[in-house]
Design an enzyme around this catalytic site. Structure first.
Site, PDB file in Angstrom:
ATOM      1  N   THR A  36      55.945 -55.016 -28.867  1.00 25.75           N
ATOM      2  CA  THR A  36      56.671 -54.856 -30.124  1.00 25.75           C
ATOM      3  C   THR A  36      56.975 -53.376 -30.287  1.00 25.75           C
ATOM      4  O   THR A  36      56.059 -52.555 -30.377  1.00 25.75           O
ATOM      5  CB  THR A  36      55.841 -55.387 -31.302  1.00 25.75           C
ATOM      6  OG1 THR A  36      55.681 -56.790 -31.142  1.00 25.75           O
ATOM      7  CG2 THR A  36      56.548 -55.123 -32.623  1.00 25.75           C
TER       8      THR A  36
ATOM      9  N   LYS B 239      61.594 -59.700 -34.591  1.00 24.76           N
ATOM     10  CA  LYS B 239      60.139 -59.580 -34.734  1.00 24.76           C
ATOM     11  C   LYS B 239      59.801 -58.826 -36.021  1.00 24.76           C
ATOM     12  O   LYS B 239      58.824 -59.141 -36.705  1.00 24.76           O
ATOM     13  CB  LYS B 239      59.553 -58.851 -33.513  1.00 24.76           C
ATOM     14  CG  LYS B 239      58.039 -58.594 -33.550  1.00 24.76           C
ATOM     15  CD  LYS B 239      57.223 -59.871 -33.367  1.00 24.76           C
ATOM     16  CE  LYS B 239      55.730 -59.690 -33.587  1.00 24.76           C
ATOM     17  NZ  LYS B 239      55.018 -59.154 -32.421  1.00 24.76           N
TER      18      LYS B 239
END
Lengths: 298, 298
Positions: free
Chosen positions: B97, B172
C-alpha cells in the site's frame, strides 16, 4: 384477536398500525393531526378516537410511535393520556426513539397502576415499517414482552428483550452511534474516490467484498455517489436521536468524540435546508457534486 | 508455470509467495532481513537471492509486498533494483500500500524500458493472505492485468482492474477511509453500551440485523467488547495508510474531517505503546475496560 390502541400515524406508525389491522385486530387509532386518521381509515379497517385516552380505553395493548420525550409524555400522561384509559393488566408498547429516562419513568408510573410499559424502539426505517420487517429492541419485563411478541410479529422480523426498562432505548442509541460513524466514513471514502476521479461503481464493487463492507455501503453507496437522499429516515430525526445520545453520554460519562462531530454535521445540513434528506446526505457537505439533489426532490 | 520473483516476505508477502510456490511456479524470493528468506525456504520450495535485481533476473512476473513508498523505490530502482534485472515484456506487480504518485512514477519508468507495472494493493489482512482469499485492486494496463490474473489467482478471491496506474492505490485509500470511520463508530457505540451496562452480546445480535451492520461488527465486535486486539492488521500499518490518505487528500482537495481525527487517535494508541494492536483497538482509548489487553498479548 385483541383490542388495540395505536397512537401516532406517521411514516412509521401508519403502516405499523395497518399491519395490526390487517392481522385481524380491532385497532383504534389516534393522531394529533386528525387528517392522518382519515387517511389511515381510508386504507385500513379500524376506528379513530379524539384523545389518546379514548383510543386506549378497553385495549389490551396500546402502541405509540411519536416524536420525542415530550410527545410521549403528552400522549401517556395527563387527563387525556393513554394511562388514564388503560386498565390494570394491559400493556403499553412505545416504538418511539426516546431517552431511557422517560422510558424508566413511564415504566415506574405504569407499575403503580398495574400497567406494563415496554420501551421498544425500532430500526428498519420507513420501508421496514411498510414491509413489516422491522427490528425491535425491547426494554421491560419478560412476561409483558412474551405477551406482546405474537402481536407485533405483524411488522417485525427480529424482536429481542434487552433487559429492564430503558435498555431498549439504550440499545437503539448504540445502533445510531454505529450508523453515524460508519455513514461519515462511507461519505468521506466515496467523496475521496469521486475527487480522485475513480470509477466509483467499480470501487464499491471491490471494497464491499472486504473489511469495509457495511449494510450502508450495500444499500446507500450508489445513491450517495449520485447525490440522491430520498430514503426516508431524515436528517431531522437523526439529529433528534443524536441529541438524546449525547445527552445520555453526558450523564453516563461515555466518550463520543466523533459522534459529537457528526451531530454537528447533521446540524449543518439542517441549516442548509436539507432537513428531509436521508441520513446518508453527510456526503453533501463534502462534495459539491453529491449535493445536487434538492431537499424538494424527496 | 512461470519463473517468478517475490520481494518482501512479511506477514502478507510470506504466505502469498508461498501460494505461488505451491501453485507450481519457480519462485525466487528476496527479503531485506535474510533470516526471513531461510524461514520461508524451510516451508516452501524455491530459491533466494541477495538483491531484488537478482531475484528478478529472468522472471516473467515480479511481485513485491513491502512497507512504504521509500521501500518500494529501494527494491525497484538503483543498481540492485528489480527494474535492472527485468527484461522487456515482463510485469512488475506491487502489492504494497503506497501513494498513487509512486505507482504512476514507476509505471512511467517501467514503460520506458518495456516493463509493465501494476499497482495492486490488497485487502483481507494476514488471514486473507494465509488462506489465499485476498481482494486485489489493480491499476495499470489491461493487457498486463489479464496476463497476471491467472497467476495471482493462487491467493485472491476477488481481483479487479480499477483503471490506469495509481487507481489501485486510490481504491485502497477509499477502503481505508471507510474502515476508519466505521471502526470509530463501532468503538463509540460499543463503549457507550458497555458504559450503560447493556448485555453487549445481545446488543450486537440485534443491531447487526439492520442498518448498523458491517463486516467489522460481524468480525470484531466480540473481541472489541472484551478488549482483545490480536487480529494482525496493526495500528502502525493503519497509521501509515492514513498518512498516505491525508497526504493525497491535501493535494486533491478532498475533505476528510473525521478521518483526520481518527488518524490522531491511532497516533495516540502508538504513543501508548499499542503499535501492534489491531485497528479495532480504537475502543481502548474510550474504555478502561476494553484496554486491558496488553500490547504484548498479541
Amino acid at each position: 384477536m385483541s383490542k388495540l390502541g395505536f397512537i401516532g400515524l406517521g411514516v412509521m406508525g401508519g403502516p405499523m398500525a395497518g399491519h395490526l389491522s390487517r392481522g385481524g385486530h380491532d385497532v383504534t387509532v389516534y393522531n394529533r393531526t386528525a387528517s392522518k386518521m382519515d387517511a389511515w381509515l381510508n386504507e385500513y379497517e379500524g376506528s379513530s378516537a379524539c384523545t389518546p385516552r379514548l383510543a386506549s380505553t378497553g385495549a389490551e395493548f396500546v402502541f405509540s410511535c411519536v416524536g420525542n420525550d415530550d410527545d410521549l409524555r403528552a400522549v401517556t400522561l395527563g387527563p387525556d393520556g393513554a394511562f388514564v384509559g388503560m386498565a390494570p393488566g394491559s400493556v403499553y408498547v412505545d416504538h418511539s426513539t426516546t431517552s431511557d429516562i422517560v422510558a424508566r419513568h413511564l415504566a415506574e408510573l405504569g407499575l403503580r397502576q398495574g400497567i406494563e410499559f415496554l420501551d421498544a424502539p425500532v430500526s428498519g426505517g420507513q420501508s421496514g415499517a411498510e414491509k413489516g420487517v422491522l427490528t425491535v429492541m425491547c426494554g421491560g419485563r419478560e412476561q409483558a414482552f412474551e405477551r406482546v411478541r405474537p402481536v407485533i410479529d405483524a411488522y417485525t422480523r427480529a424482536c429481542m428483550l434487552m433487559g429492564p426498562p430503558g435498555t431498549g432505548q439504550l440499545t437503539k442509541m448504540v445502533n445510531q452511534i454505529c450508523v453515524a460513524g460508519l455513514l461519515q466514513g462511507l461519505a468521506e471514502g466515496l467523496n475521496f474516490g469521486l475527487t480522485a476521479g475513480l470509477d466509483m461503481e467499480k470501487v464499491v464493487a471491490v471494497i464491499s467484498k472486504g473489511a469495509a463492507q457495511s449494510w450502508q455501503m450495500d444499500n446507500r453507496a450508489a445513491s450517495m455517489i449520485v447525490g440522491e437522499f430520498n430514503f426516508g429516515f431524515a436528517v431531522d430525526w437523526m439529529r433528534k436521536d443524536l441529541g438524546i445520545v449525547l445527552d445520555t453520554a453526558r450523564h453516563n460519562g461515555a466518550q463520543l468524540p466523533v459522534t459529537a462531530v457528526i451531530d454537528q454535521f447533521y446540524g449543518q445540513l439542517q441549516r442548509q435546508g436539507a432537513n428531509h434528506f436521508d441520513t446518508s446526505s453527510l456526503i453533501a457537505l463534502l462534495s459539491p457534486r453529491a449535493s445536487t439533489g434538492s431537499p424538494d426532490s424527496h
